[in-house]
Design an enzyme around this catalytic site. Sequence first.
Site, PDB file in Angstrom:
ATOM      1  N   LYS A  68       0.847  -1.193   0.000  1.00 30.35           N
ATOM      2  CA  LYS A  68       0.000   0.000   0.000  1.00 30.35           C
ATOM      3  C   LYS A  68       0.890   1.255   0.000  1.00 30.35           C
ATOM      4  CE  LYS A  68      -4.077   1.678   2.624  1.00 30.35           C
ATOM      5  NZ  LYS A  68      -4.962   1.373   3.757  1.00 30.35           N
ATOM      6  N   SER A 127      -9.794   1.381   2.744  1.00 29.15           N
ATOM      7  CA  SER A 127      -8.916   2.207   1.957  1.00 29.15           C
ATOM      8  C   SER A 127      -7.832   1.424   1.206  1.00 29.15           C
ATOM      9  CB  SER A 127      -8.238   3.235   2.863  1.00 29.15           C
ATOM     10  OG  SER A 127      -7.451   2.600   3.847  1.00 29.15           O
ATOM     11  N   SER A 158     -10.286  -1.259   6.817  1.00 27.25           N
ATOM     12  CA  SER A 158      -9.663  -0.948   5.519  1.00 27.25           C
ATOM     13  C   SER A 158      -8.929  -2.087   4.841  1.00 27.25           C
ATOM     14  CB  SER A 158      -8.704   0.231   5.663  1.00 27.25           C
ATOM     15  OG  SER A 158      -9.419   1.435   5.689  1.00 27.25           O
TER      16      SER A 158
END
Lengths: 477, 472
Positions: free
Chosen positions: A63, A138, A162
């Site tokens: 990420k 996310s 997330s």
Amino acid sequence: MKNILELREEIDKGNVTKEELFNNSVDMAKKYQEKYNSFVTILDNYEGIDSNSILSGIPYAMKDNVSTKGILTTGSSNILANYVPVYDATIYEKLKEAGAVLVGKTVLDELAIGGTGTTGHTGVVLNPWDKTRQIGGSSAGSAAAVALGIVPFAIGSDTGDSIRKPAAFGGVVGFKPTYGRISRYGLFAFASSLDHLGVFARNVKDVAIVTDIVKGHDSKDMTSLPDDDREYSKLLDNDVTGRKLFYIKEALENNDNDPEMEKIIENFKVVIEKCKTLGIEVCEESIDKDLLKAMYPTYKAISCAEVTSNDANLTGIHFGVRGEGNTPDEIIMDARTKGFCELIKRRFVLGSYILQRENQEKLFLNACRVRRMIVDRVNELFREYDGIIMPAAEGIAPKLEYESDMLSDKFLILGNHMVIGNFGGYPSITIPSGFVDNMPVGINITGRVKEDDVVLNIANKIEGSMEYANQVAKEMK
Amino acid sequence: MYKVVIGLEVHCELKSNSKNFSSARNSYSTVPNSNVSVVDLAFPGILPVVNKEAVRNSIKMALAMNCEVPEYLTFERKNYFYPDLPKGYQITQFKHPIGINGYVMINVNGEDKKVEILDTHLEEDTASLEHYNAYSLIDYNRCGVPLLETVTAPCINSADEAIAFLETLRSIFLYTDTSYARSDRGQIRCDVNVSLMEEDALELGTKVEIKNINSFSSVREAIICEVARQTEILSNGGKISQETRRYDENTNETYLMRSKEDALDYKYFTDPNLPPVKISREWVNEIKDEIPRLQYERSLLYINDYAISRKDAYTIVREKEISDYYEECISLGGDPQLVCNWLTGSVIGNMNKMGLTITDISLTPNMLVELIKLINDGKISGKQGKDVLEKSLETGKTPSQLVSEMGLSQITDENEIRNIVIDVINENLNLVEDYKAGKRVFDYFIGQIMKKTRGRANPVITSRILKEELDK
């Protein structure tokens, strides 16, 4: 699409080189980039370190809110659009040492604030199972990259759900261990008391293998736990007979006869039956509905308060995109006005309001108290139960333009219960549990603090009783 | 006339190897941005790790100021935007300072006074800024250095008292070895709260805060000019408004920075990255045992028990090292008054002339005590003692070694002296007549004897024997 152990065997037998594996992943990443937009950065060159680790030569994605020295790390935000870190996050260091090979940095909701995968500065991430739908966020790009089969595993972060929500929407496994199990050093903070790093993969064993590598005490993170000296990947096949799980009665009350929710509940009931055949007892337990409905506002209050302070370092003065102006105040104001999307600015204002002297007691400290009450109640239930088992989401991946009714019970309770895992720092995993309307759905298991091995063990057993392990998004088959 | 009420907030940088929450070096450097880590610059993803040494030093200071130390070490964030603060917040202690409810004894022109300490808390220093016309420069060396802020009650009533407190506080930092406390390096800085009240008033007047004063002499000036400013306003029937001002050394005036209405809301909240750490009582006691007797207590001891003058006592305790030196001399059996005389006189005098400190000089306490004993035992005269001391400071040789090398040891053997006396009398028989006639020639004889013995003849014995021989 092969999993970690299969790739390991291929490499060890000499059927494929590490560089070839890297190139395969890069080619796939590039191929799907235009369509699904998983990556902010796809790396050009293979840079592997030889090691004896099981992850040596295994490609993965990270990420883009994890600090990687010398590699652009944007947090999917315009204010960091040019930011190249000068230091490595602990998790990245550990993966590098193990010889895992970074393929690229994945798109997130800007600065990990948001759950749709639609707010990154490089554009929306689409669901590989249906391009008209969200992958969720996310950790959107990491979920999509694993669902697409670009990489066998990816690193994500989880502050509310997330990792676990996009895992459900993408039909993959998503795990966040106990708070403090993986060092947060180098993770761009969203809400420090709720932030976790975690792992996506296409089966529970892969998730456990990666967690074994990246977990451990870190002297750079005062909230990190002492080592637990357990190898989770070796404990996955332990007997689960006699384990006890509960689900929250109020979360499954479909008072509005929502048809999609009904299908979710049906899917969940099938899983419960599977549990029973494994010898796992599943019971219904009640939690005060007012407390449950307070989860989301509580999360909002705490996370907005923390993030407004955590992101105060983004001024464009020391790093990031420089603003214009004649005074430091003007420069900072300009950088922050241009650097953040509207949603984030709204949350900063909210957080600032919540922390103001005259509001703090009522809004912030009360939220902290409610958090405590929820955790106390769950801990009370954990005296009897090994964990919670629940549908991971209130529905299938929503359409891109979809907006939830944020005042409905469905949204507030079934849609947000996974935040319990962040409130209490509990280990929590989502695994795929089948399909509703041709879209993948998942179930979530959340266990006692520091019992990461038990959660993984139960999840592995349940996964084994179904046929959704190692699945790749339908279009890719 | 109004009664002056002053409260002080003193910031002092603590000693430690690394910074309060990062691994960058905590060390004064004139090369800008040379002691900086990613944590100090608040790059995304960094986390603070609290420095045990800084905590130890802050607890030591809290105890030295007679404060209560909390059960848990906790930190809050103080949120505000300024380029000297890369994180956008300062880590500080708001709810549970490392010390509360303490006091410091001071002596102001001979009068003792107790200054109450409301709290002392551990935080991190900010970067230093230099402003120019078109730009500003930032040096992050100071950013993150452990800083102890000590807040007094509004119980100080004059500039003299304020300075006495600041001097005493600095001495505590130095005596406990917790800070260099050098104002020329900005290591100790002060905010001053000043208010005036009618002599018989029950409530405090409106306070004005004067921020960031960098030297003690400026504190005095700032107080004097702020008292004058407020006195003038009140005398003319005006009202003081609660505000923050800054003192300008060049104009010797204070200037408005912001009024109460513009006061910042720092939105303090507990730093989630720094979980509470238990401060064990064993550790606190261990730290307590390391605190030496402090300046104020030492001066009392010297004055009351050693009966030395206040002036000398203050000369000795001004520097801990000199005081330690003095005490070591006493523990070696030196007479407090004699050691004091030698120390405050010749030792410090020569030391200063040589540009050395007490820890640099080659004359050890052992040597000073030995020298005093040589004089006391009549082995050498006081005047010779001074020569020996100077030689000892120069060469590092012990007094007894020097005495024999310089051929200084006194002749005290009566027979030997008598022989010399007789020799001298025989050489000057004509003067014996003069002596008997009552002329003043006695000192001439003494001079001749001293010349013969190169001053080594014990003067008392010599004088007695000479008289005996002349009177025969």
